[in-house]
Motif scaffolding. Structure first.
Motif, short mmCIF file in Angstrom:
data_model
loop_
_atom_site.label_atom_id
_atom_site.label_comp_id
_atom_site.label_asym_id
_atom_site.label_seq_id
_atom_site.Cartn_x
_atom_site.Cartn_y
_atom_site.Cartn_z
N THR A 10 -24.04 6.09 15.77
CA THR A 10 -25.34 6.73 15.91
C THR A 10 -25.33 8.04 15.13
OG1 THR A 10 -24.59 7.95 17.82
CG2 THR A 10 -25.59 5.79 18.23
N ASP A 12 -25.44 10.92 16.39
CA ASP A 12 -24.52 11.79 17.12
C ASP A 12 -23.07 11.54 16.71
OD1 ASP A 12 -24.97 13.85 18.81
OD2 ASP A 12 -24.21 12.75 20.56
N SER A 15 -22.38 13.52 13.69
CA SER A 15 -22.92 14.88 13.65
C SER A 15 -21.91 15.89 13.10
CB SER A 15 -23.41 15.32 15.03
OG SER A 15 -22.33 15.33 15.94
N TRP A 16 -20.61 15.68 13.34
CA TRP A 16 -19.61 16.61 12.83
C TRP A 16 -19.65 16.71 11.31
CZ3 TRP A 16 -15.88 14.45 9.64
CH2 TRP A 16 -15.71 13.06 9.74
#
Ligand code: SF4
Length: 92
Positions: A10, A12, A15-16
């Motif tokens: 996803t 998320d 996200s990093w």
């Protein structure tokens, strides 16, 4: 248990990577299979210099090792280096 094993890809999940130092330098991180060895090495060295100042270095390296990422430079490790760590031989 590896921290990424059961995650779905996803927004998320990735996200990093929003903080990745390699954004905009993608050409350094991946090589064509038929790329001249010296040119590949030069790009890998330059990619490692970008990784060395990356704020998500540890997360990236862990991710690449745990997900057995096959291609490119991740977390300062080349394809060949990750293959060696995993006990595999690089085929390309
Ligand atoms: S450690 Fe290297 S490959 Fe990983 S996100 Fe940072 S710059 Fe990109």
């Amino acid at each position: 248990m590896p921290r990424y094993r059961n995650l779905e890809p996803t927004a998320d999940f990735w996200s990093w990577r929003d903080a990745a130092a390699c954004i905009g330098h993608e050409d350094l991180f991946y090589s064509l299979e038929d790329e001249v060895k010296g040119e590949r090495r030069k790009k890998e060295d330059e990619a490692k210099e970008v990784c060395a100042v990356c704020p998500v270095f540890d997360t990236c390296r862990t991710f690449a090792l745990e997900t057995k990422e096959l291609y490119g430079v991740w977390g300062g490790l080349t394809e060949a280096e990750r293959h060696r760590i995993a006990g595999r031989h690089r085929t390309g």
